[in-house]
Write a protein that holds these residues in place. Structure first.
Motif, mmCIF file in Angstrom:
data_model
loop_
_atom_site.group_PDB
_atom_site.id
_atom_site.type_symbol
_atom_site.label_atom_id
_atom_site.label_comp_id
_atom_site.label_asym_id
_atom_site.label_seq_id
_atom_site.Cartn_x
_atom_site.Cartn_y
_atom_site.Cartn_z
ATOM 1 N N ASN A 214 54.653 31.021 15.721
ATOM 2 C CA ASN A 214 55.596 30.027 14.353
ATOM 3 C C ASN A 214 54.355 29.956 12.662
ATOM 4 O O ASN A 214 54.659 29.682 11.959
ATOM 5 C CB ASN A 214 55.018 28.738 14.323
ATOM 6 C CG ASN A 214 55.579 27.677 16.143
ATOM 7 O OD1 ASN A 214 56.768 28.195 16.000
ATOM 8 N ND2 ASN A 214 54.665 27.250 16.794
ATOM 9 N N LEU A 215 54.278 31.425 13.242
ATOM 10 C CA LEU A 215 54.382 32.410 12.164
ATOM 11 C C LEU A 215 54.426 32.672 10.858
ATOM 12 O O LEU A 215 55.450 33.380 11.017
ATOM 13 C CB LEU A 215 53.127 33.328 12.279
ATOM 14 C CG LEU A 215 51.773 33.486 11.126
ATOM 15 C CD1 LEU A 215 50.829 32.840 10.773
ATOM 16 C CD2 LEU A 215 51.066 35.525 11.395
ATOM 17 N N LYS A 216 54.581 32.189 9.535
ATOM 18 C CA LYS A 216 55.275 31.870 8.875
ATOM 19 C C LYS A 216 55.178 32.965 7.711
ATOM 20 O O LYS A 216 55.457 33.626 6.629
ATOM 21 C CB LYS A 216 56.065 30.661 8.268
ATOM 22 C CG LYS A 216 56.960 30.059 8.650
ATOM 23 C CD LYS A 216 57.105 28.689 8.299
ATOM 24 C CE LYS A 216 57.673 27.268 8.641
ATOM 25 N NZ LYS A 216 58.144 26.605 8.092
ATOM 26 N N LYS A 217 53.257 32.838 7.493
ATOM 27 C CA LYS A 217 53.261 33.665 6.247
ATOM 28 C C LYS A 217 51.914 33.620 6.513
ATOM 29 O O LYS A 217 50.876 33.310 6.899
ATOM 30 C CB LYS A 217 52.989 32.114 5.019
ATOM 31 C CG LYS A 217 52.844 32.561 3.366
ATOM 32 C CD LYS A 217 53.035 31.990 2.416
ATOM 33 C CE LYS A 217 52.143 32.454 1.183
ATOM 34 N NZ LYS A 217 52.253 31.075 0.379
ATOM 35 N N ILE A 218 50.926 35.376 5.362
ATOM 36 C CA ILE A 218 49.558 35.991 5.980
ATOM 37 C C ILE A 218 49.743 35.590 4.362
ATOM 38 O O ILE A 218 50.390 36.532 3.406
ATOM 39 C CB ILE A 218 50.053 36.528 6.429
ATOM 40 C CG1 ILE A 218 50.055 36.713 8.425
ATOM 41 C CG2 ILE A 218 48.484 37.852 6.752
ATOM 42 C CD1 ILE A 218 50.519 37.922 8.952
ATOM 43 N N THR A 219 48.612 35.600 4.631
ATOM 44 C CA THR A 219 47.640 35.543 2.604
ATOM 45 C C THR A 219 46.169 36.544 3.045
ATOM 46 O O THR A 219 45.525 36.116 3.863
ATOM 47 C CB THR A 219 47.297 34.182 2.034
ATOM 48 O OG1 THR A 219 46.514 33.389 3.023
ATOM 49 C CG2 THR A 219 48.833 33.698 1.719
ATOM 50 N N VAL A 220 45.494 36.869 2.214
ATOM 51 C CA VAL A 220 44.409 37.542 1.487
ATOM 52 C C VAL A 220 43.464 37.401 0.755
ATOM 53 O O VAL A 220 44.574 36.919 -0.836
ATOM 54 C CB VAL A 220 44.876 39.051 1.834
ATOM 55 C CG1 VAL A 220 45.573 39.484 3.483
ATOM 56 C CG2 VAL A 220 45.238 39.898 0.702
#
Length: 302
Positions: A214-220
Motif C-alpha cells: 500500500n506504499l504510495k509515497k516516499i520522502t526524505v
C-alpha cells in the motif's frame, strides 16, 4: 493457568456436594486431572539445538504448535539436566504465524537468522498481523523503537518493520537515528502509505519497500545527502557522480515514468547509471518506463 485452577476447584466442589454415581465421580475426577495440565500462556513448542557445552548456550531451531498472538523468546532451556542460555534463533523458525501480534525478546538473544549473522530476513515472514517487537533494554545486539520496529542495539539499522505497525493516517516517520534499512525490512507492511526515511543513507536490496503493497509515497529530509526523491516519486541513491534508482512505491499513481539522465545534488550532478533490485516491482499502475542513455545496469527483479 488461573482459569485451570479455578475450574479444577469448581469440579472438586461439584464432586463433593452433588449426588453422583461412582462412574460420574470417576469421569469428573479424570476430567479435573486433565484440566490441571492446560496451559493458557500463549506459547507453542520450541525445539532447540546447537548446544555449546562450554559456553552453556543453545539456539531455537524450530517452533511448532499454536499460531499464537504473543511469542516470548525463552531466556533459558534445560537439556539433560543442564541449564542453557538461549542466544540464537535459527533461520526460518517463525514463518506464517497469521495471528502473531507481538514478539518479546529478552536480554540474551544475540542472533536471529543464519549462523554468522546478527539478523537476516528469513524470520517473521507471512505474519500479517504482527504489530510490534519488544526488546529488553539490556540486550547487547537488538533494540526496539518506540513504535515497535526491530533494530540493532544503537537503532542505526532497521531489521524488521512489523506488517501492522501503527501509522497515523498511513504516515510512518522513521527515527532520525535510523541510517540503514536491512533486506526485506518492509516486506508485507500494509499500514503504511507514506514513508519518511528522514536521514537513512543505505538500503540493502530495496529493503522490502516494493513488497509493502500500500506504499504510495516516499520522502526524505532536505538535509539527506545520500537519498533523494524525484518529482515523479522515484527514490534515488546518490554516490558522487553516480545515481541509482531504488524504488518507485508500488501504489504510486504514475502510469508513465521517464527516468532522468541526471539527478542534482548539493555539490553537482549524478548520472543515473543503474536500476536496483525490485525498483519497479509490484507497481500495478505503471504502464511505461523511458530509460536514459546513461543507464548501464539493470539488476534482477527490477
Amino acid at each position: 493457568n488461573i482459569f485451570s485452577a479455578y475450574f479444577c476447584s469448581l469440579i472438586s466442589v461439584i464432586i463433593k456436594h452433588t449426588k453422583m454415581t461412582h462412574l460420574h465421580r470417576l469421569t469428573a475426577a479424570i476430567f479435573m486431572a486433565a484440566a490441571s495440565t492446560v496451559t493458557l500462556s500463549a506459547a507453542g513448542t520450541f525445539k532447540y539445538g546447537s548446544y555449546n557445552s562450554k559456553a552453556k548456550t543453545c539456539a531455537i531451531t524450530a517452533y511448532e504448535g499454536d499460531d499464537t498472538k504473543t511469542i516470548t523468546i525463552p531466556d533459558k532451556h534445560k537439556h539433560d539436566g543442564v541449564a542453557y542460555t538461549v542466544t540464537a534463533v535459527n533461520d526460518s523458525v517463525f514463518i506464517g504465524l497469521k495471528s502473531l501480534t507481538t514478539v518479546n525478546i529478552g536480554p540474551y538473544l544475540t542472533r536471529i537468522g543464519k549462523s554468522g549473522t546478527i539478523y537476516d530476513a528469513t524470520n517473521f515472514i507471512d505474519c500479517p498481523n504482527l504489530k510490534r517487537f519488544s526488546v529488553d533494554a539490556e540486550n547487547p545486539n537488538f533494540a526496539s523503537s518506540p513504535g515497535g520496529i526491530l533494530t540493532c542495539e544503537s537503532q542505526l539499522e532497521i531489521y524488521r518493520v512489523p506488517p501492522k505497525i501503527s501509522a497515523t493516517n498511513g504516515v510512518l516517520n522513521l527515527s532520525e537515528r535510523a541510517a540503514h534499512i536491512n533486506k526485506g525490512a518492509f516486506r508485507g507492511v500494509t499500514t503504511v502509505t507514506t514513508l519518511n526515511l528522514r536521514r537513512v543513507s543505505g538500503i540493502i536490496n530495496n529493503g522490502g519497500l516494493n513488497d509493502a503493497p500500500n506504499l504510495k509515497k516516499i520522502t526524505v529530509d532536505s538535509e539527506n545527502e545520500i537519498l533523494s526523491v524525484t518529482e515523479s516519486g522515484l527514490l534515488v541513491e546518490l554516490y558522487f557522480e553516480n545515481a541509482y534508482i531504488v524504488s518507485l512505491p508500488p501504489k504510486s499513481a504514475a502510469t508513465s515514468i521517464k527516468i532522468p539522465t541526471t539527478i542534482s545534488r548539493k555539490d553537482g550532478k549524478s548520472n543515473v547509471c543503474r536500476i536496483e533490485t525490485k525498483a519497479f516491482a509490484n507497481c500495478t499502475n505503471l504502464e511505461s518506463v523511458s530509460l536514459p542513455s546513461t543507464l548501464t545496469e539493470i539488476e534482477s527483479d527490477a
